[in-house]
Design a protein around this motif. Structure first.
Motif, PDB file in Angstrom:
ATOM      1  N   GLN A  84       0.846  -1.365  -0.075  1.00  0.00           N
ATOM      2  CA  GLN A  84      -0.108   0.035   0.146  1.00  0.00           C
ATOM      3  C   GLN A  84       1.133   1.472  -0.093  1.00  0.00           C
ATOM      4  O   GLN A  84       0.696   2.182  -0.808  1.00  0.00           O
ATOM      5  N   GLN A  85       2.052   1.232   0.788  1.00  0.00           N
ATOM      6  CA  GLN A  85       2.799   2.405   0.808  1.00  0.00           C
ATOM      7  C   GLN A  85       3.535   2.590  -0.556  1.00  0.00           C
ATOM      8  O   GLN A  85       3.773   3.719  -1.016  1.00  0.00           O
ATOM      9  N   ALA A  86       3.699   1.427  -1.243  1.00  0.00           N
ATOM     10  CA  ALA A  86       4.450   1.665  -2.594  1.00  0.00           C
ATOM     11  C   ALA A  86       3.489   2.351  -3.596  1.00  0.00           C
ATOM     12  O   ALA A  86       3.995   3.068  -4.581  1.00  0.00           O
ATOM     13  N   GLU A  87       2.244   1.698  -3.491  1.00  0.00           N
ATOM     14  CA  GLU A  87       1.289   2.316  -4.373  1.00  0.00           C
ATOM     15  C   GLU A  87       0.957   4.070  -4.126  1.00  0.00           C
ATOM     16  O   GLU A  87       0.904   4.696  -4.972  1.00  0.00           O
ATOM     17  N   TRP A  88       0.940   4.283  -2.773  1.00  0.00           N
ATOM     18  CA  TRP A  88       0.864   5.850  -2.513  1.00  0.00           C
ATOM     19  C   TRP A  88       2.149   6.457  -3.017  1.00  0.00           C
ATOM     20  O   TRP A  88       1.939   7.563  -3.322  1.00  0.00           O
ATOM     21  N   LEU A  89       3.293   5.978  -2.710  1.00  0.00           N
ATOM     22  CA  LEU A  89       4.648   6.680  -3.307  1.00  0.00           C
ATOM     23  C   LEU A  89       4.679   6.839  -4.828  1.00  0.00           C
ATOM     24  O   LEU A  89       5.185   7.801  -5.324  1.00  0.00           O
ATOM     25  N   VAL A  91       2.034   7.493  -6.445  1.00  0.00           N
ATOM     26  CA  VAL A  91       1.227   8.593  -6.903  1.00  0.00           C
ATOM     27  C   VAL A  91       1.906   9.901  -6.532  1.00  0.00           C
ATOM     28  O   VAL A  91       1.777  10.803  -7.225  1.00  0.00           O
ATOM     29  N   LEU A  92       2.627   9.697  -5.524  1.00  0.00           N
ATOM     30  CA  LEU A  92       3.492  11.053  -5.160  1.00  0.00           C
ATOM     31  C   LEU A  92       4.980  11.174  -5.961  1.00  0.00           C
ATOM     32  O   LEU A  92       5.473  12.172  -5.658  1.00  0.00           O
ATOM     33  N   ALA A  93       5.376  10.428  -6.630  1.00  0.00           N
ATOM     34  CA  ALA A  93       6.666  10.273  -7.401  1.00  0.00           C
ATOM     35  C   ALA A  93       6.824  11.410  -8.186  1.00  0.00           C
ATOM     36  O   ALA A  93       7.782  12.038  -7.926  1.00  0.00           O
ATOM     37  N   PRO A  94       5.836  11.851  -8.924  1.00  0.00           N
ATOM     38  CA  PRO A  94       5.968  13.139  -9.750  1.00  0.00           C
ATOM     39  C   PRO A  94       6.367  14.407  -8.813  1.00  0.00           C
ATOM     40  O   PRO A  94       7.077  15.359  -9.034  1.00  0.00           O
ATOM     41  N   PHE A  95       5.652  14.525  -7.852  1.00  0.00           N
ATOM     42  CA  PHE A  95       5.905  15.533  -6.675  1.00  0.00           C
ATOM     43  C   PHE A  95       7.124  15.345  -6.108  1.00  0.00           C
ATOM     44  O   PHE A  95       7.763  16.427  -5.853  1.00  0.00           O
ATOM     45  N   TYR A  96       7.677  14.201  -5.737  1.00  0.00           N
ATOM     46  CA  TYR A  96       9.013  14.141  -5.044  1.00  0.00           C
ATOM     47  C   TYR A  96       9.949  14.385  -6.101  1.00  0.00           C
ATOM     48  O   TYR A  96      10.977  15.055  -5.535  1.00  0.00           O
ATOM     49  N   ARG A  97       9.967  14.047  -7.087  1.00  0.00           N
ATOM     50  CA  ARG A  97      10.764  14.388  -8.211  1.00  0.00           C
ATOM     51  C   ARG A  97      10.935  16.038  -8.305  1.00  0.00           C
ATOM     52  O   ARG A  97      12.013  16.387  -8.294  1.00  0.00           O
ATOM     53  N   ALA A  98       9.938  16.761  -8.279  1.00  0.00           N
ATOM     54  CA  ALA A  98       9.962  18.092  -8.560  1.00  0.00           C
ATOM     55  C   ALA A  98      10.736  18.794  -7.345  1.00  0.00           C
ATOM     56  O   ALA A  98      11.371  19.919  -7.642  1.00  0.00           O
ATOM     57  N   PHE A  99      10.573  18.166  -6.134  1.00  0.00           N
ATOM     58  CA  PHE A  99      11.070  18.868  -4.889  1.00  0.00           C
ATOM     59  C   PHE A  99      12.349  18.196  -4.860  1.00  0.00           C
ATOM     60  O   PHE A  99      13.187  18.680  -3.700  1.00  0.00           O
ATOM     61  N   GLY A 100      12.880  17.229  -5.661  1.00  0.00           N
ATOM     62  CA  GLY A 100      14.295  16.613  -5.210  1.00  0.00           C
ATOM     63  C   GLY A 100      14.200  15.830  -3.815  1.00  0.00           C
ATOM     64  O   GLY A 100      15.183  15.499  -3.382  1.00  0.00           O
ATOM     65  N   LEU A 101      12.930  15.199  -3.632  1.00  0.00           N
ATOM     66  CA  LEU A 101      12.930  14.330  -2.335  1.00  0.00           C
ATOM     67  C   LEU A 101      12.914  12.636  -2.916  1.00  0.00           C
ATOM     68  O   LEU A 101      12.915  12.287  -4.061  1.00  0.00           O
ATOM     69  N   THR A 102      13.420  11.920  -1.996  1.00  0.00           N
ATOM     70  CA  THR A 102      13.407  10.570  -2.275  1.00  0.00           C
ATOM     71  C   THR A 102      12.620   9.936  -1.061  1.00  0.00           C
ATOM     72  O   THR A 102      12.381  10.648  -0.068  1.00  0.00           O
ATOM     73  N   GLU A 103      12.782   8.685  -0.827  1.00  0.00           N
ATOM     74  CA  GLU A 103      11.955   8.032   0.277  1.00  0.00           C
ATOM     75  C   GLU A 103      12.729   8.136   1.371  1.00  0.00           C
ATOM     76  O   GLU A 103      12.089   7.965   2.716  1.00  0.00           O
ATOM     77  N   HIS A 104      13.987   8.503   1.382  1.00  0.00           N
ATOM     78  CA  HIS A 104      14.858   8.613   2.616  1.00  0.00           C
ATOM     79  C   HIS A 104      14.369   9.811   3.384  1.00  0.00           C
ATOM     80  O   HIS A 104      14.707  10.013   4.465  1.00  0.00           O
ATOM     81  N   ASP A 105      13.511  10.711   2.707  1.00  0.00           N
ATOM     82  CA  ASP A 105      13.212  11.856   3.469  1.00  0.00           C
ATOM     83  C   ASP A 105      11.958  11.561   4.158  1.00  0.00           C
ATOM     84  O   ASP A 105      11.413  12.482   4.913  1.00  0.00           O
ATOM     85  N   ILE A 106      11.422  10.302   4.079  1.00  0.00           N
ATOM     86  CA  ILE A 106      10.111   9.817   4.995  1.00  0.00           C
ATOM     87  C   ILE A 106      10.607   9.440   6.294  1.00  0.00           C
ATOM     88  O   ILE A 106      11.406   8.735   6.467  1.00  0.00           O
ATOM     89  N   LYS A 107      10.154  10.184   7.338  1.00  0.00           N
ATOM     90  CA  LYS A 107      10.527   9.801   8.727  1.00  0.00           C
ATOM     91  C   LYS A 107       9.323   8.857   9.428  1.00  0.00           C
ATOM     92  O   LYS A 107       8.177   9.231   9.016  1.00  0.00           O
ATOM     93  N   ALA A 302      -0.998   7.906   5.886  1.00  0.00           N
ATOM     94  CA  ALA A 302      -0.746   8.687   4.514  1.00  0.00           C
ATOM     95  C   ALA A 302       0.430   9.648   4.948  1.00  0.00           C
ATOM     96  O   ALA A 302       1.103  10.311   4.066  1.00  0.00           O
ATOM     97  N   GLN A 303       0.265  10.357   6.102  1.00  0.00           N
ATOM     98  CA  GLN A 303       0.930  11.557   6.463  1.00  0.00           C
ATOM     99  C   GLN A 303       2.511  11.423   6.362  1.00  0.00           C
ATOM    100  O   GLN A 303       3.100  12.466   6.191  1.00  0.00           O
ATOM    101  N   SER A 304       3.079  10.123   6.673  1.00  0.00           N
ATOM    102  CA  SER A 304       4.232  10.111   6.827  1.00  0.00           C
ATOM    103  C   SER A 304       5.074  10.611   5.252  1.00  0.00           C
ATOM    104  O   SER A 304       6.012  10.823   5.347  1.00  0.00           O
ATOM    105  N   ALA A 305       4.403  10.254   4.179  1.00  0.00           N
ATOM    106  CA  ALA A 305       4.962  10.417   2.962  1.00  0.00           C
ATOM    107  C   ALA A 305       4.376  11.683   2.408  1.00  0.00           C
ATOM    108  O   ALA A 305       5.256  12.447   1.576  1.00  0.00           O
ATOM    109  N   SER A 306       3.270  12.380   2.983  1.00  0.00           N
ATOM    110  CA  SER A 306       3.014  13.803   2.281  1.00  0.00           C
ATOM    111  C   SER A 306       3.642  14.817   3.132  1.00  0.00           C
ATOM    112  O   SER A 306       3.880  15.888   2.626  1.00  0.00           O
ATOM    113  N   ALA A 307       3.923  14.490   4.239  1.00  0.00           N
ATOM    114  CA  ALA A 307       4.763  15.613   5.197  1.00  0.00           C
ATOM    115  C   ALA A 307       6.117  16.063   4.458  1.00  0.00           C
ATOM    116  O   ALA A 307       6.454  17.286   4.765  1.00  0.00           O
TER     117      ALA A 307
END
Length: 351
Positions: A84-89, A91-107, A302-307
């Motif tokens: 489920q987390q993979a599916e959510w990520l 969805v968020l992948a284009p936004f992550y790329r735009a901000f230069g974020l990766t999964e390592h930024d998730i706390k 969902a908040q951990s990946a949107s934060a």
């Protein structure tokens, strides 16, 4: 004895008005301002670690002898599902790329926690006059501890069935939350939006169904809407959005600006920030990832990946990825001191 009189007796306040607990935009400062104005001040505790919660309660006790409320969440914590987390990520992948974020930024960790034995022990130790819950009530052993402390218990209902269950389980006061309300829906039985009602449909039905005092919440931002709630049977009102622009609130400058702009007229229910349905001002994240995305993990996962998106966007000076919680009548709210706002709305229950 009418229900407003009963409510005032239970709360021990001068006014039949409750300041809604609003995690992330308030501290004990707003709680105290509401108490000093004669309302029931509330402190949101779902995101506070135990030591911070104790410190805030002690601060309230040092600065007022008036009744106050501590609010907790009673949701069932869902299990983390990697797929489920993979599916959510995804969805968020284009936004992550735009901000230069990766999964390592998730706390991991933090966020909204359900009511626990540790929090129950704090309630028993500090004995707050009122304890309220969102998302139902905790399991009976935990609720028994709260009741044994002497606290008056309130909880939120978004349907008649939820109100009846709260009454049966031992709540002393029911908060009827209409679909207009800002922030997270208190739904705990049926999450289908089609079964959710606006306050002025929900309120009279709840008042008919339960004998307890019923507090109206949702869309109450001025005296006219407060009078309408009273006319439909409300023993009192709970206000949140009306206090977001209060001097004593910790609402960010960007959030305040949005509330005082034409944007405030465009609110929507969304799950993209936390996984739970909540009403806020529409922005880019809601438009492009939602409003309701089936890939979002259940509340509050969902908040951990949107934060990280929120943090990155705010660092660039934009609120397009921030949860700008607000009710449907936010445009009617006015800035000023909490006391002035409270007294304007409480005038509806005078006489």
């Amino acid at each position: 004895m009418n229900r407003t009189t009963t409510l005032l007796k239970l709360l021990g306040t001068k006014l039949p008005l409750i300041q809604a607990p609003m995690a992330g935009v308030q501290s004990s400062r707003l709680t105290l301002a509401a108490c000093h104005a004669g309302a029931l001040g509330s402190l949101p505790a779902a995101m506070l670690p135990p030591e911070k919660l104790c410190a805030e309660i002690e601060t309230i006790r040092r600065h007022t002898d008036q009744p106050f409320n501590i609010n907790f969440f009673a949701h069932k914590q869902p299990e983390y599902q990697p797929q489920q987390q993979a599916e959510w990520l995804a969805v968020l992948a284009p936004f992550y790329r735009a901000f230069g974020l990766t999964e390592h930024d998730i706390k991991s960790g933090g966020g909204r926690q359900p009511f626990s034995n540790e929090q129950a022990e704090i309630v028993m130790a500090y004995k707050p006059p009122v304890v309220s819950f969102h998302f139902g009530l905790p399991d009976q052993p935990l609720l028994d501890k709260v009741k044994s402390s002497g606290a008056v218990v309130m909880s939120t209902a978004t349907t008649v069935a939820e109100a009846c269950l709260l009454a049966d389980k031992g709540a002393d006061i029911v908060i009827a939350q209409g679909l207009e309300a800002g922030g997270h829906r208190g739904t705990f039985m049926d999450e289908a939006q089609a079964h959710q009602a606006g306050l002025f449909s929900l309120l009279p039905q709840v008042c008919e169904a339960v004998a307890l005092p019923v507090v109206a919440a949702g869309g109450i931002s001025n005296e006219a809407t407060a009078r309408a709630a009273r006319a439909l049977g409300a023993a009192g009102i709970q206000i949140g959005t009306a206090l977001l622009s209060a001097d004593e609130a910790d609402t960010s400058e960007r959030h305040r600006a949005a509330l005082q702009s034409p944007r405030a007229a465009d609110t929507v229910l969304t799950n993209v920030f936390s996984g739970g349905l909540a009403r806020g001002i529409r922005n880019r994240f809601i438009r492009e990832a939602g409003p309701v995305n089936p890939a979002a993990p259940p509340f509050p996962l969902a908040q951990s990946a949107s934060a990280p998106l929120r943090a990155a966007a705010e660092a660039q000076g934009t609120d397009e990825f921030s949860p700008l919680w607000a009710g449907q009548n936010a445009v009617l709210a006015q800035a000023g001191s909490a006391a002035d706002i409270i007294m304007r709305l409480a005038a509806a229950f005078a006489g």
